[in-house]
Design a protein around this motif. Structure first.
Motif, PDB file in Angstrom:
ATOM      1  N   THR A 204     -16.865 -33.756 -22.864  1.00  0.00           N
ATOM      2  CA  THR A 204     -15.607 -33.050 -23.082  1.00  0.00           C
ATOM      3  C   THR A 204     -15.668 -31.676 -22.432  1.00  0.00           C
ATOM      4  OG1 THR A 204     -16.289 -32.013 -25.146  1.00  0.00           O
ATOM      5  CG2 THR A 204     -15.303 -34.219 -25.297  1.00  0.00           C
ATOM      6  N   ALA A 205     -14.487 -31.120 -22.200  1.00  0.00           N
ATOM      7  CA  ALA A 205     -14.432 -29.761 -21.662  1.00  0.00           C
ATOM      8  C   ALA A 205     -15.141 -28.791 -22.594  1.00  0.00           C
ATOM      9  CB  ALA A 205     -12.976 -29.343 -21.450  1.00  0.00           C
ATOM     10  N   GLY A 206     -15.001 -29.003 -23.906  1.00  0.00           N
ATOM     11  CA  GLY A 206     -15.669 -28.127 -24.860  1.00  0.00           C
ATOM     12  C   GLY A 206     -17.176 -28.180 -24.733  1.00  0.00           C
ATOM     13  N   GLU A 207     -17.730 -29.372 -24.549  1.00  0.00           N
ATOM     14  CA  GLU A 207     -19.179 -29.516 -24.397  1.00  0.00           C
ATOM     15  C   GLU A 207     -19.665 -28.868 -23.108  1.00  0.00           C
ATOM     16  OE1 GLU A 207     -19.969 -33.758 -26.703  1.00  0.00           O
ATOM     17  OE2 GLU A 207     -19.170 -33.764 -24.655  1.00  0.00           O
ATOM     18  N   LEU A 208     -18.901 -29.059 -22.019  1.00  0.00           N
ATOM     19  CA  LEU A 208     -19.286 -28.478 -20.739  1.00  0.00           C
ATOM     20  C   LEU A 208     -19.213 -26.952 -20.798  1.00  0.00           C
ATOM     21  CD1 LEU A 208     -20.167 -28.891 -17.855  1.00  0.00           C
ATOM     22  CD2 LEU A 208     -17.770 -29.291 -17.210  1.00  0.00           C
ATOM     23  N   ILE A 209     -18.175 -26.426 -21.419  1.00  0.00           N
ATOM     24  CA  ILE A 209     -18.045 -24.971 -21.560  1.00  0.00           C
ATOM     25  C   ILE A 209     -19.219 -24.405 -22.357  1.00  0.00           C
ATOM     26  CG2 ILE A 209     -16.682 -23.152 -22.678  1.00  0.00           C
ATOM     27  CD1 ILE A 209     -14.174 -24.831 -21.948  1.00  0.00           C
ATOM     28  N   SER A 210     -19.569 -25.051 -23.452  1.00  0.00           N
ATOM     29  CA  SER A 210     -20.671 -24.557 -24.281  1.00  0.00           C
ATOM     30  C   SER A 210     -21.980 -24.522 -23.504  1.00  0.00           C
ATOM     31  CB  SER A 210     -20.826 -25.434 -25.529  1.00  0.00           C
ATOM     32  OG  SER A 210     -19.695 -25.314 -26.367  1.00  0.00           O
ATOM     33  N   ALA A 211     -22.256 -25.589 -22.745  1.00  0.00           N
ATOM     34  CA  ALA A 211     -23.506 -25.640 -21.981  1.00  0.00           C
ATOM     35  C   ALA A 211     -23.524 -24.570 -20.892  1.00  0.00           C
ATOM     36  CB  ALA A 211     -23.671 -27.026 -21.363  1.00  0.00           C
ATOM     37  N   LEU A 212     -22.393 -24.355 -20.220  1.00  0.00           N
ATOM     38  CA  LEU A 212     -22.342 -23.341 -19.171  1.00  0.00           C
ATOM     39  C   LEU A 212     -22.434 -21.930 -19.758  1.00  0.00           C
ATOM     40  CD1 LEU A 212     -19.626 -24.845 -16.773  1.00  0.00           C
ATOM     41  CD2 LEU A 212     -22.089 -24.676 -16.370  1.00  0.00           C
ATOM     42  N   GLU A 213     -21.846 -21.718 -20.937  1.00  0.00           N
ATOM     43  CA  GLU A 213     -21.957 -20.403 -21.570  1.00  0.00           C
ATOM     44  C   GLU A 213     -23.404 -20.098 -21.950  1.00  0.00           C
ATOM     45  OE1 GLU A 213     -17.525 -19.808 -23.577  1.00  0.00           O
ATOM     46  OE2 GLU A 213     -19.118 -20.786 -24.727  1.00  0.00           O
ATOM     47  N   ARG A 214     -24.128 -21.104 -22.416  1.00  0.00           N
ATOM     48  CA  ARG A 214     -25.538 -20.887 -22.739  1.00  0.00           C
ATOM     49  C   ARG A 214     -26.342 -20.579 -21.475  1.00  0.00           C
ATOM     50  NH1 ARG A 214     -24.325 -25.197 -26.265  1.00  0.00           N
ATOM     51  NH2 ARG A 214     -25.211 -26.717 -24.818  1.00  0.00           N
ATOM     52  N   LEU A 215     -26.019 -21.291 -20.389  1.00  0.00           N
ATOM     53  CA  LEU A 215     -26.694 -21.010 -19.125  1.00  0.00           C
ATOM     54  C   LEU A 215     -26.354 -19.606 -18.642  1.00  0.00           C
ATOM     55  CD1 LEU A 215     -28.271 -21.723 -16.570  1.00  0.00           C
ATOM     56  CD2 LEU A 215     -26.194 -22.835 -15.690  1.00  0.00           C
ATOM     57  N   ARG A 216     -25.100 -19.230 -18.742  1.00  0.00           N
ATOM     58  CA  ARG A 216     -24.671 -17.896 -18.314  1.00  0.00           C
ATOM     59  C   ARG A 216     -25.457 -16.799 -19.026  1.00  0.00           C
ATOM     60  NH1 ARG A 216     -23.617 -13.511 -16.867  1.00  0.00           N
ATOM     61  NH2 ARG A 216     -21.668 -12.699 -15.959  1.00  0.00           N
ATOM     62  N   ALA A 217     -25.717 -16.998 -20.308  1.00  0.00           N
ATOM     63  CA  ALA A 217     -26.451 -15.998 -21.087  1.00  0.00           C
ATOM     64  C   ALA A 217     -27.911 -15.893 -20.654  1.00  0.00           C
ATOM     65  CB  ALA A 217     -26.367 -16.333 -22.571  1.00  0.00           C
ATOM     66  N   ARG A 218     -28.452 -16.947 -20.068  1.00  0.00           N
ATOM     67  CA  ARG A 218     -29.857 -16.943 -19.656  1.00  0.00           C
ATOM     68  C   ARG A 218     -30.070 -16.395 -18.251  1.00  0.00           C
ATOM     69  NH1 ARG A 218     -29.985 -21.923 -22.667  1.00  0.00           N
ATOM     70  NH2 ARG A 218     -29.453 -23.116 -20.804  1.00  0.00           N
TER      71      ARG A 218
END
Length: 404
Positions: A83-97
């Protein structure tokens, strides 16, 4: 935009097409995960050769677009749906790293914490062909003169765009363009007809240029910069196309024996057209596709309506690959050395799928955006390299457990 796709290799489907499609089954576009795990266990093959800052810039553009999607919008990655929500969450976690100064290995490890790999099937021979596109700069005038006579046109109001997905889900991401003739929708005028004046006096001109070949190649790239007589610049980007299929004038000249296949490049095409002015209109009109432009307030944008990042944005077939998705490419690109020679260097980096193009069809085609400047033009003109395209899909996350 572009400017810069075909099919096969593996088992599972990475195609953005409904599984219940009534057409013949799409070819597979991923290879077995266990083969990738064995090959990439040490992440050695995922070494990113660019700076983390540009990766963050491209990531942010995908996030902006993804946040406009319904949270339950589904993206198909072969055997997985996300889902878009799952993809957004994973990319936000990557962005923070992602931080400045990270090594290639650090970037790879940061990505692989939340993502797993699926590989594109490639074309009929199982490989992926990489080309490039860029943002050309051409001389222009905001008023017609004896020197500047070729118009840069905006989209006409009788051009109709018909998305096909509302008629059947199997036509997701597909559309046709045309015009009304009575109550019928018919194909829009082709390049030769538009050049010949079929659009009449509609005041569609954004600007005028003196070189029709430069304008043609700006259409192929999908965006560009107009350098005006007073030295100022105006960026233009894709507004619409006439919907006619893209046909390669390079392939035409190879077929006619005008340029040997092994010597074909954008630079070779320009040289041939300059040396054969009497053949110019015939050759350009072979590509019936015509692109209309609009002024841009800022940098070049891709098919998501978001800015594309040099070296980090790619164009693929929008019908097949997840828009805005994170990917990894491995191929070669040309670099001009100080002595003027050209050397081929490895190109290995994480990218985002943020654009598409009329010539980019199927699972075996990728166009890499290079930005503007002489190095970008070189890469866009010369790249015709085989390589690998890997998409990164968010790992399944265990459902939260509620304490009793």
């Amino acid at each position: 935009m572009p400017t810069w796709s075909s099919r096969r290799l593996g088992l599972l489907c990475l195609l953005l097409v409904c599984a219940a499609c009534a057409r013949a089954p799409r070819p597979a576009v991923t290879r077995p995960q266990d083969a990738l795990v064995a090959e990439l266990a040490s992440n050695v093959a995922l070494m990113d050769d660019a700076d983390p800052a540009s990766l963050r810039v491209a990531l942010d553009q995908s996030l902006i677009w993804l946040r406009t999607r319904p949270v339950d919008h589904r993206f198909v990655y072969g055997p997985r749906e996300v889902t878009a929500g799952e993809l957004i969450s994973a990319l936000e976690r990557l962005r923070a790293r992602l931080t400045d100064g990270m090594s290639s290995l650090d970037v790879s490890k940061a990505v692989m914490e939340d993502f797993e790999l699926l590989e594109s099937a490639g074309g009929e021979d199982g490989t992926v062909l990489f080309t490039g596109y860029y943002e050309p700069v051409i001389e222009a005038s905001l008023a017609p003169t004896d020197e500047y006579r070729i118009p840069v046109l905006s989209a006409p109001d009788d051009l109709i765009e018909v998305p096909l997905e509302p008629f059947a889900e199997r036509f997701a991401s597909e559309r046709v363009f045309g015009r009304l003739e009575g109550k019928r929708v018919v194909p829009y005028w082709n390049r030769a007809e538009i050049r010949g004046g079929k659009l009449g006096q509609r005041k569609l001109e954004l600007a005028w240029v003196r070189d029709p070949v430069s304008l043609f190649f700006m259409e192929v790239q999908g965006s560009g910069t107009l350098r005006l007589i007073d030295g100022t610049e105006r960026r233009v980007g894709y507004a619409a196309s006439n919907g006619r299929p893209y046909r390669s004038i390079g392939a035409l000249l190879i077929q006619e024996g005008a340029i040997p296949r092994e010597q074909m490049s954008m630079q070779a095409l320009r040289a041939w057209l300059a040396a054969n002015p009497n053949e110019r209109e015939r050759v350009l009109d072979y590509n019936e596709s015509y692109v209309f432009f609009r002024f841009l307030p800022g940098a070049a944008v891709g098919s998501l309506g978001r800015e594309v990042t040099p070296g980090r944005s790619i164009a693929t077939d929008a019908r097949l690959f997840p828009k805005g998705g994170l990917a990894f490419i491995h191929t070669d690109h040309p670099v001009r050395m100080a002595d003027g020679s050209v050397q081929w260097r490895p190109l290995s980096r994480f990218v985002f799928n943020q654009d598409t193009g009329g010539a980019i069809r199927g699972a075996g085609r990728v166009d890499v955006f290079w930005g503007r400047g002489s190095q970008a033009e070189l890469a866009a003109g010369m790249m015709k390299q085989k390589g690998r395209l890997l998409f990164l899909v968010p790992k399944p996350r265990a459902p939260a457990v509620t304490a009793r």
